[in-house]
Design a protein around this motif. Sequence first.
Motif, PDB file in Angstrom:
ATOM      1  N   ASP A 123     -17.631  -6.039  -6.125  1.00  0.00           N
ATOM      2  CA  ASP A 123     -16.869  -5.609  -4.959  1.00  0.00           C
ATOM      3  C   ASP A 123     -16.882  -4.086  -4.918  1.00  0.00           C
ATOM      4  OD1 ASP A 123     -15.074  -5.093  -2.946  1.00  0.00           O
ATOM      5  OD2 ASP A 123     -13.642  -6.631  -3.546  1.00  0.00           O
ATOM      6  N   ASN A 125     -14.860  -2.142  -3.525  1.00  0.00           N
ATOM      7  CA  ASN A 125     -13.539  -1.533  -3.523  1.00  0.00           C
ATOM      8  C   ASN A 125     -12.761  -1.763  -4.815  1.00  0.00           C
ATOM      9  OD1 ASN A 125     -13.982  -0.781  -0.777  1.00  0.00           O
ATOM     10  ND2 ASN A 125     -13.454  -2.872  -0.165  1.00  0.00           N
ATOM     11  N   ASP A 191      -3.692  -5.992   2.281  1.00  0.00           N
ATOM     12  CA  ASP A 191      -4.924  -6.552   1.712  1.00  0.00           C
ATOM     13  C   ASP A 191      -5.994  -6.797   2.771  1.00  0.00           C
ATOM     14  OD1 ASP A 191      -3.636  -6.522  -0.706  1.00  0.00           O
ATOM     15  OD2 ASP A 191      -2.973  -8.613  -0.583  1.00  0.00           O
ATOM     16  N   GLU A 193      -6.499  -5.171   5.610  1.00  0.00           N
ATOM     17  CA  GLU A 193      -6.935  -3.995   6.357  1.00  0.00           C
ATOM     18  C   GLU A 193      -8.172  -3.364   5.704  1.00  0.00           C
ATOM     19  OE1 GLU A 193      -5.603  -3.100   9.169  1.00  0.00           O
ATOM     20  OE2 GLU A 193      -4.044  -4.628   9.071  1.00  0.00           O
ATOM     21  N   PRO A 194      -9.214  -3.070   6.514  1.00  0.00           N
ATOM     22  CA  PRO A 194     -10.412  -2.450   5.912  1.00  0.00           C
ATOM     23  C   PRO A 194     -10.147  -1.037   5.402  1.00  0.00           C
ATOM     24  CG  PRO A 194     -10.611  -2.553   8.303  1.00  0.00           C
ATOM     25  CD  PRO A 194      -9.376  -3.312   7.954  1.00  0.00           C
ATOM     26  N   ILE A 195      -9.388  -0.256   6.166  1.00  0.00           N
ATOM     27  CA  ILE A 195      -8.989   1.082   5.755  1.00  0.00           C
ATOM     28  C   ILE A 195      -7.473   1.079   5.626  1.00  0.00           C
ATOM     29  CG2 ILE A 195      -8.973   3.530   6.304  1.00  0.00           C
ATOM     30  CD1 ILE A 195     -11.730   2.468   5.615  1.00  0.00           C
ATOM     31  N   LYS A 196      -6.996   1.410   4.433  1.00  0.00           N
ATOM     32  CA  LYS A 196      -5.569   1.300   4.159  1.00  0.00           C
ATOM     33  C   LYS A 196      -4.828   2.549   4.653  1.00  0.00           C
ATOM     34  CE  LYS A 196      -7.125  -2.202   1.820  1.00  0.00           C
ATOM     35  NZ  LYS A 196      -7.206  -3.520   2.446  1.00  0.00           N
ATOM     36  N   TYR A 273      -5.283   0.913  -3.484  1.00  0.00           N
ATOM     37  CA  TYR A 273      -6.425   0.019  -3.231  1.00  0.00           C
ATOM     38  C   TYR A 273      -7.793   0.609  -3.581  1.00  0.00           C
ATOM     39  CZ  TYR A 273      -3.330  -3.220  -0.824  1.00  0.00           C
ATOM     40  OH  TYR A 273      -2.333  -4.124  -0.536  1.00  0.00           O
ATOM     41  N   LYS A 276     -12.343   4.133  -1.996  1.00  0.00           N
ATOM     42  CA  LYS A 276     -13.097   3.911  -0.757  1.00  0.00           C
ATOM     43  C   LYS A 276     -12.205   3.423   0.378  1.00  0.00           C
ATOM     44  CE  LYS A 276     -17.810   3.272  -2.313  1.00  0.00           C
ATOM     45  NZ  LYS A 276     -19.017   2.410  -2.241  1.00  0.00           N
ATOM     46  N   THR A 277     -11.353   2.478   0.101  1.00  0.00           N
ATOM     47  CA  THR A 277     -10.495   1.936   1.157  1.00  0.00           C
ATOM     48  C   THR A 277      -9.190   2.700   1.312  1.00  0.00           C
ATOM     49  OG1 THR A 277      -9.556   0.356  -0.409  1.00  0.00           O
ATOM     50  CG2 THR A 277     -11.445  -0.378   0.875  1.00  0.00           C
ATOM     51  N   HIS A 278      -8.875   3.553   0.328  1.00  0.00           N
ATOM     52  CA  HIS A 278      -7.641   4.338   0.359  1.00  0.00           C
ATOM     53  C   HIS A 278      -7.988   5.820   0.152  1.00  0.00           C
ATOM     54  CE1 HIS A 278      -3.283   2.726  -0.344  1.00  0.00           C
ATOM     55  NE2 HIS A 278      -3.350   3.511   0.717  1.00  0.00           N
TER      56      HIS A 278
END
Length: 333
Positions: A123, A125, A191, A193-196, A273, A276-278
């Motif tokens: 993964d 992320n 969880d 959301e693609p971008i937190k 998270y 990358k996502t946060h």
Amino acid sequence: MSSSPQQPNPEPGPEPIPEETKEEAKEEVKPEMKEGKNGETEEEKKEEEKEETKVEKEEDKKEESKKEKKDSWKDFIYNPRTGEFMGRTASSWGLILLFYLVFYGFLTAMFCLTMWVMLQTLDENVPRRQDRVANPGLVVRPHAAEISFNRSDLTNYNEYTRQLHELLQRYNDSIQEQNDLCMVGEYTEQDEEPIKKVCQFKRSMLRECSGLSDTSFGFAEGKPCIIIKMNRVIGLKPRGDPYINCTVKRDSPLQMQYFPPEGRLDKMFFPYYGKKTHPDYVQPVVAVQLLLTKEDYNIEQTIECKVEGSDLRNNDDRDKFLGRVIFRVKVSE
């Protein structure tokens, strides 16, 4: 009377030579070895000539072997008679190079295929295997285990204040106002959301230790501010109500002031998270101002800060930085 004619007396002949004398004479008659000009005999000369001949032959053999080696090296590099280069013909070189090209190409393809299959299981992320501990550690800024300075000399603590200003740049109110207002005391779970989103943590919340009203962070007054932050751990959701508590390892207590109040680490900043996502995430920090008096100057203060009020570990003897941190402060005038 007639007298008989007298016969002439025979002449005395050579006396016979005895046999022994003959043998001695023979031995004397044996050819004597002739001596040379320098007193050397003919046999010694012959032996010397033989030795010289042997030496010459050995030298000739050595020269011939050297010539043969030179010729063999030249022939090994390139033999004009057979057309071989380095012991192989052009067709032989072509075949062996083709073999290695196919062989190493196959190995490269196998390696790339293995890496591709492995990457499909990961993964981007969240790491599949985390080698970090589930409980975070604490760190202090300024980044020093021993903070020692003279409050009257700006150059003594200039590096400390520079580190604090650099750390709090991302917490500036103008930047944090672009982030979201989150529910106090509750986890910010996102969880799906693609971008937190990121919860606001304004620099002004640190008040006297924000560096806004006092750019020296209290160092000029001999009351330094120390900022404590908790390391990021992906997916961490501490139970309870975590806060930072600092104690001084001495008999008499030391007055301290926490910002935010009570040194709280609000749950709304959890979980984290990943980068990358946060990408704009900032972890909560706690500023501790040491309210030193003149009686405390020139005395080294050993301070231990722990995260308490939750299930996070802070007493592991194998890791002294797990959930806690120890530093020393010494102020002089």
